[in-house]
Design a protein around this motif. Structure first.
Motif, mmCIF file in Angstrom:
data_model
loop_
_atom_site.group_PDB
_atom_site.id
_atom_site.type_symbol
_atom_site.label_atom_id
_atom_site.label_comp_id
_atom_site.label_asym_id
_atom_site.label_seq_id
_atom_site.Cartn_x
_atom_site.Cartn_y
_atom_site.Cartn_z
ATOM 1 N N MET A 1 0.959 -1.588 0.016
ATOM 2 C CA MET A 1 0.286 0.217 -0.162
ATOM 3 C C MET A 1 1.397 1.417 -0.225
ATOM 4 O O MET A 1 -0.137 2.133 -0.001
ATOM 5 N N GLY A 2 2.411 1.522 -0.232
ATOM 6 C CA GLY A 2 3.047 1.925 -0.519
ATOM 7 C C GLY A 2 4.010 2.689 1.610
ATOM 8 O O GLY A 2 3.969 3.523 1.329
ATOM 9 N N ILE A 3 2.828 2.175 2.031
ATOM 10 C CA ILE A 3 3.017 2.344 3.962
ATOM 11 C C ILE A 3 5.109 2.253 3.929
ATOM 12 O O ILE A 3 5.796 3.726 4.295
ATOM 13 N N GLY A 4 5.328 1.721 3.002
ATOM 14 C CA GLY A 4 7.741 0.907 3.932
ATOM 15 C C GLY A 4 8.011 1.874 2.986
ATOM 16 O O GLY A 4 8.603 2.690 3.344
ATOM 17 N N GLN A 5 7.300 2.455 1.544
ATOM 18 C CA GLN A 5 8.641 3.150 0.694
ATOM 19 C C GLN A 5 7.972 4.766 1.549
ATOM 20 O O GLN A 5 9.220 5.834 1.286
ATOM 21 N N ALA A 6 7.024 5.364 1.926
ATOM 22 C CA ALA A 6 6.807 6.245 2.350
ATOM 23 C C ALA A 6 7.418 6.627 3.328
ATOM 24 O O ALA A 6 8.115 7.748 3.834
ATOM 25 N N LEU A 7 7.366 5.363 4.355
ATOM 26 C CA LEU A 7 8.372 5.753 5.915
ATOM 27 C C LEU A 7 9.745 5.912 5.525
ATOM 28 O O LEU A 7 10.726 6.890 6.147
ATOM 29 N N ILE A 8 10.241 5.029 5.021
ATOM 30 C CA ILE A 8 11.206 4.945 4.080
ATOM 31 C C ILE A 8 12.013 6.556 3.379
ATOM 32 O O ILE A 8 12.937 6.793 3.913
ATOM 33 N N ASN A 9 11.047 7.069 3.029
ATOM 34 C CA ASN A 9 11.213 7.914 2.000
ATOM 35 C C ASN A 9 11.045 9.373 3.734
ATOM 36 O O ASN A 9 12.144 10.013 3.338
ATOM 37 N N PHE A 10 11.001 9.394 4.765
ATOM 38 C CA PHE A 10 10.544 9.754 5.740
ATOM 39 C C PHE A 10 12.098 10.215 6.054
ATOM 40 O O PHE A 10 12.260 10.534 6.696
ATOM 41 N N GLY A 11 12.285 8.605 6.671
ATOM 42 C CA GLY A 11 13.262 8.417 6.829
ATOM 43 C C GLY A 11 14.430 8.954 6.754
ATOM 44 O O GLY A 11 15.671 9.921 7.103
ATOM 45 N N LEU A 12 14.844 8.856 5.419
ATOM 46 C CA LEU A 12 16.202 9.593 4.007
ATOM 47 C C LEU A 12 15.715 11.682 4.651
ATOM 48 O O LEU A 12 16.779 11.925 4.346
ATOM 49 N N ASN A 13 14.482 11.730 4.578
ATOM 50 C CA ASN A 13 14.594 13.128 4.701
ATOM 51 C C ASN A 13 15.196 13.328 5.603
ATOM 52 O O ASN A 13 16.242 14.759 6.163
ATOM 53 N N GLU A 14 14.905 12.614 6.858
ATOM 54 C CA GLU A 14 15.076 13.093 8.026
ATOM 55 C C GLU A 14 16.748 13.351 8.445
ATOM 56 O O GLU A 14 17.343 13.749 9.018
#
Length: 178
Positions: free
Chosen positions: A93-106
């Motif tokens: 559902m894209g949750i993992g990708q969204a979470l990874i992108n959030f982490g990379l932005n941090e």
């Protein structure tokens, strides 16, 4: 869905999530192995060497990632993204990708230069990771599957070549994870 920075108080919640996700997908032995890793990582969360983010639906954790510092003698900030888990009923559902992108932005906000992961190239390529030769950056320990060693620059510059083997956080200092 919202993202939260997790702390040591989330140890049980994170351990249960990773144990159940990896048991369902990889079997009981792998579930125990990753659950033990996450328990150790969670007990050391300091938001510097070990960073953890969770994805929540209401008050329920549905996904989580860990980012851990790799240390070199050179003055470069490199973090490893691992492990990653999303509850089975929330996968694809894209949750993992969204979470990874959030982490990379941090990480970018913290002036980190490079993110590395050790996992499935077909999955991690969706969030910008590419094959990384150990001639460029070595893993802390010997890799069982070198094709899973992946990286991405978090700056405008390419990933620099670093001629030394890094040290990792204590929880990852075990050949079983590599």
């Amino acid at each position: 869905m919202n993202h939260k920075v997790l702390d040591k108080n989330s140890q049980g919640e994170a351990t249960n999530l990773f144990t159940s996700v990896f048991t369902l997908s990889e079997g009981e032995k792998e579930g125990r192995l990753i659950g033990n890793l996450v328990s150790k990582l969670s007990s050391g969360i300091d938001n510097q060497e070990i960073i953890c983010f969770g994805a929540y639906e209401g008050e329920s954790i549905i996904g989580s990632i860990f980012l851990t510092r790799l240390r070199f003698n050179e003055a470069i900030r490199v973090y490893m993204l691992a492990p990653v888990a999303v509850k089975k009923e929330h996968q694809r559902m894209g949750i993992g990708q969204a979470l990874i992108n959030f982490g990379l932005n941090e990480l970018k906000n913290r002036s980190v230069s490079v993110a590395i992961t050790y996992g499935d190239p077909s999955y991690y390529s969706k969030v910008g990771f590419q094959a990384l030769s150990e001639n460029v950056i070595q893993a802390p320990l010997k890799l069982l599957m070198p094709e899973g060693w992946l990286g991405q620059s978090l700056t405008e510059e390419p990933i620099p070549t670093i001629k030394e083997r890094p040290t990792c956080v204590e929880a990852f200092n075990d050949p079983a994870y590599w």
